[in-house]
Design a protein around this motif. Sequence first.
Motif: not given
Length: 567
Positions: A38-42, A90-95, A556-563
């Motif tokens: 993002g940002p997206y709304a522009q 694995c990490a997920v990085l959202d927005f 919001p930016t979200i970061l989540e890690r697994k394993n």
Amino acid sequence: MQVHEAQGYARNHKALPGSFEKHPKGIQARVLLSSVFGPYAQDDEFGSRSINPMELYHNQVTRAQGSFSLRMFHRSWGIMLIQANISAPCAVLDFPTRDDFARELTSHRYDIVGISSIIINVGKVREMCRMTRELSPHSAIVVGGHVAAIPEIEAMIDADHIVRGEGVSWMRRYLGEDESAPILHPAIVSGMQTRIMGIRLPERKGATAATIIPSVGCPMGCNFCTTSAFFGGKGKFVNFFETGDELFEVMQRMEHELKVHSFFVMDENFLLHRDRAMQLLQRMKENGKSWTMSVFASANAIRKYTMQELVELGVSWLWMGLESPQASYSKLHDTDTRELTRQLREHGIRVQGSTIIGLEHHTPDNIMAEIEHAVSHNTDFHQFMLYTPAPGTPLYQQIAAEGRLLRDVDYADIHGQFKFNFKHAAISRDDSKRFLDWAFWRDFELNGPSLYRIAGTLLTGWKRYKDWPDARVRERFAHEMRRLSGIYSSALWAMEKRFSKVNANVSQQIRALRKEFQHESGAISRMMPAVLGPVLLWTTRREERRLAQGKTYEPPTILERKNWVGA
Ligand code: SF4
């Protein structure tokens, strides 16, 4: 997981189909899965558009409803599902922002970088591939999601693998894992940062539904449908959970983990799979579950059930394609969609209709009547979308073959909420937007805010079922009334005042509903509007001023890690 009549479809690969190249590190490979930045709304050079924010409902359902628009963000569920079903760190990085993405690329040594995107964001995917090559040159780049349906995407972006169709089995195979192992459903909160009437709703655990993804794809195969085409097209779909028993176990786990009783069922045509739904109902009855479900279903699928079955199943919100009274889609054959909508709402089921603007038979002379017909359904919510040949669909192939695709339209503008991307026989490109905008305006003008409409549907359902013999059903409506009647009464009070000068007809209807609520509510809910009503009127007006000044919202930016331990 079962792939129905679609074996091999989801296994497309840029290299050699049939001799699948695994990652050399297997499950030791470190994986980053990211949505586009993002940002997206522009408006920007990467394909963000101010009219196309990252807010599903505001973007294409309630966008004409001003401060009454339902605004919320939804996570990128595809990459969450992949992350939950691989053993690699694995990490997920959202927005992310571009800086977030760059920082993540350089702060860990990723072997695989997966980027998920829809078609409009191909410019961002191109940029993220470029950044990955520059900042993490050893990483293999995997691109998936609807963007993969763009013809000759391989020449547009610098990726190593383009994944078409379902991605969990692809990634498992790439890592050398058993691709047919059972799916582990991640705990997904369906929406976040919800706003309406200028207020952001509190995000306490259990207050928002859990998202469940039973299947992807839809066998109805409507010619314009990207999701059906992406997962195999007509006659095909992929089941993550084959039976009602499996689904029940997943939902029970989500109920426990997320403390929820309501579920957003992200399945393009959930009710089409009647055996699974009825087995789920059986398990719900045996276990006394008073769950609610928001589902997508085509009219022909809905008609496989009695109203009683739908109510017992807990269906409380139903997204249904209405398309057009003249459309020849098989799902609509022999269905009076206005009557069906009326019946559903009478049983307390909120209906979200979806109508297409710019079908082949539309002309400037008949389209207003078709919009009036759509609006006369008086659904709780109404999505309007332009008839859009999107890459990958049968419609795209047909329009391309007829030489009617407009070649100079940016992919970033092919989302159905702007202008045609093809030459229509009777409607110009500019007029397509005018008719689309008018449809949204007309629905709001005639039927009022969706918040008012869903309040009415709840009250109708409550009156019908408050003394119902089945305790599960009775409790569901009672629970919603206890939770919402005071809030709805207060919102209705504010809406009534807000519309009194600009739309007296709607204001009177809102007033009548508010009086009904007053009659049916308990003492505290009856008193609440005196306090909360003026507050909501004030926040509504404040929000209108903000929106007039160009205020937009970003997730919001979200970061989540697994394993990740030892990674
Ligand atoms: S019924 Fe709905 S989900 Fe299924 S193919 Fe048609 S438009 Fe797509």
